[in-house]
Scaffold this motif. Structure first.
Motif, short mmCIF file in Angstrom:
data_model
loop_
_atom_site.label_atom_id
_atom_site.label_comp_id
_atom_site.label_asym_id
_atom_site.label_seq_id
_atom_site.Cartn_x
_atom_site.Cartn_y
_atom_site.Cartn_z
N GLU A 9 27.39 15.06 -1.61
CA GLU A 9 27.51 14.33 -0.36
C GLU A 9 26.14 14.11 0.27
N ALA A 10 26.13 13.20 1.23
CA ALA A 10 24.90 12.91 1.96
C ALA A 10 24.36 14.19 2.58
N GLY A 11 23.09 14.46 2.37
CA GLY A 11 22.49 15.66 2.93
C GLY A 11 22.47 16.84 1.97
N ASP A 12 23.27 16.77 0.90
CA ASP A 12 23.27 17.85 -0.09
C ASP A 12 21.97 17.84 -0.90
N ARG A 13 21.46 19.02 -1.19
CA ARG A 13 20.31 19.11 -2.09
C ARG A 13 20.82 19.01 -3.53
N PHE A 14 20.13 18.20 -4.32
CA PHE A 14 20.57 18.03 -5.71
C PHE A 14 19.37 17.83 -6.61
N LEU A 15 19.62 17.90 -7.90
CA LEU A 15 18.56 17.67 -8.89
C LEU A 15 19.18 17.00 -10.11
N GLU A 16 18.33 16.42 -10.93
CA GLU A 16 18.78 15.77 -12.15
C GLU A 16 18.19 16.50 -13.35
N ALA A 17 19.07 16.84 -14.29
CA ALA A 17 18.64 17.56 -15.49
C ALA A 17 19.68 17.36 -16.59
N LEU A 18 19.23 17.35 -17.80
CA LEU A 18 20.11 17.21 -18.96
C LEU A 18 20.96 15.94 -18.89
N GLY A 19 20.41 14.92 -18.25
CA GLY A 19 21.13 13.65 -18.17
C GLY A 19 22.24 13.62 -17.14
N HIS A 20 22.29 14.64 -16.28
CA HIS A 20 23.34 14.71 -15.27
C HIS A 20 22.73 15.03 -13.90
N THR A 21 23.57 14.91 -12.87
CA THR A 21 23.17 15.26 -11.52
C THR A 21 23.91 16.52 -11.11
N TRP A 22 23.20 17.43 -10.43
CA TRP A 22 23.75 18.73 -10.07
C TRP A 22 23.43 19.05 -8.61
N HIS A 23 24.35 19.77 -7.93
CA HIS A 23 23.96 20.44 -6.70
C HIS A 23 22.88 21.45 -7.08
N ASP A 24 21.91 21.68 -6.19
CA ASP A 24 20.86 22.64 -6.52
C ASP A 24 21.44 24.03 -6.78
N THR A 25 22.56 24.36 -6.10
CA THR A 25 23.16 25.69 -6.28
C THR A 25 24.06 25.76 -7.51
N CYS A 26 24.32 24.62 -8.13
CA CYS A 26 25.20 24.59 -9.31
C CYS A 26 24.41 24.57 -10.62
N PHE A 27 23.11 24.31 -10.51
CA PHE A 27 22.31 24.29 -11.73
C PHE A 27 21.85 25.71 -12.04
N VAL A 28 22.69 26.42 -12.77
CA VAL A 28 22.45 27.84 -13.06
C VAL A 28 22.64 28.10 -14.55
N CYS A 29 22.14 29.25 -14.98
CA CYS A 29 22.31 29.66 -16.37
C CYS A 29 23.80 29.84 -16.67
N SER A 30 24.25 29.29 -17.79
CA SER A 30 25.67 29.37 -18.15
C SER A 30 26.10 30.78 -18.53
N VAL A 31 25.13 31.68 -18.75
CA VAL A 31 25.47 33.05 -19.13
C VAL A 31 25.41 34.00 -17.92
N CYS A 32 24.28 34.01 -17.22
CA CYS A 32 24.11 34.99 -16.14
C CYS A 32 24.22 34.39 -14.75
N SER A 33 24.32 33.07 -14.65
CA SER A 33 24.47 32.36 -13.38
C SER A 33 23.25 32.45 -12.47
N ASP A 34 22.09 32.85 -13.02
CA ASP A 34 20.86 32.82 -12.24
C ASP A 34 20.45 31.37 -12.00
N SER A 35 19.92 31.10 -10.80
CA SER A 35 19.50 29.75 -10.47
C SER A 35 18.36 29.30 -11.38
N LEU A 36 18.45 28.05 -11.81
CA LEU A 36 17.41 27.48 -12.67
C LEU A 36 16.58 26.44 -11.94
#
Length: 210
Positions: A160-187
């Motif tokens: 949504e408008a105002g959300d922090r996001f980033l683009e990686a691996l050809g997709h768009t992510w919330h900054d808090t959703c772009f995490v390691c698939s194993v340990c969930s640490d922020s990337l």
């Protein structure tokens, strides 16, 4: 001869209309006090707004028209016939330019009937729900993101408008959703790796089971 209904403007189907009608009570044992003159009523009377009235004294505060058999609206402690209420108090709908006698929607610095302020995609009333503009037209939240929004690849909810996001691996992510698939640490801002289109931190870059 045209009927009264066909000679007047068609009424919007406003279930929450402000217009009320007085109830006619026949003469009986009750002798209530009139809300207008404070005298005992002996004979038939009207009941409106929880009070009793002499039929001849239940009149519009402005034009003095009898409201015994017509609709009335309470405004600032006084009672007005529909005509006077529309003329002096009712706001005008931005879409149909007709007076609003029910719930008023205030949006885009204008006033609207509930049934006039609708999503241009699904045509359902927006009421007081969140809406978004595209080229000046209002859309409900569901249709806006379906038509124009970007979905987060991590949580699959809209960015949504105002959300922090980033683009990686050809997709768009919330900054808090772009995490390691194993340990969930922020990337975010970190060196990362990917396997099967899933992001991994350096520690789990060679994980087998993901």
């Amino acid at each position: 001869a045209p009927s009264e209904k066909s000679a007047t403007a068609p009424q919007l189907n406003e279930q929450d209309t402000l217009v009320q009608r007085a109830e006619h009570i026949p003469a009986g044992k009750r002798t209530p006090m009139c809300a207008h003159c404070n005298q005992v009523i002996r004979g038939p009377f009207l009941v409106a707004l929880g009070k009793s009235w002499h039929p001849e004294e239940f009149n519009c505060a402005h034009c003095k028209t009898s409201m015994a058999y017509i609709g009335f609206v309470e405004e600032k402690g006084a009672l007005y016939c529909e005509v006077c209420y529309e003329k002096f108090f009712a706001p005008e709908c931005s879409k149909c330019q007709r007076k609003i006698l029910g719930e008023v929607i205030n949006a885009l610095k204008q006033t609207w009937h509930v049934s006039c302020f609708v999503c241009v995609a699904c045509h359902n009333p927006i009421r007081n729900n969140v809406f978004h503009l595209e080229d000046g037209d209002p859309y409900c939240e569901t249709d806006y993101y379906a038509l124009f929004g970007t979905m987060c690849h991590g949580c699959e909810f809209p960015i949504e408008a105002g959300d922090r996001f980033l683009e990686a691996l050809g997709h768009t992510w919330h900054d808090t959703c772009f995490v390691c698939s194993v340990c969930s640490d922020s990337l975010e801002g970190q060196t990362f790796f990917s396997k099967k289109d899933k992001p991994l931190c350096k520690k789990h870059a060679h994980s087998i089971n993901i």
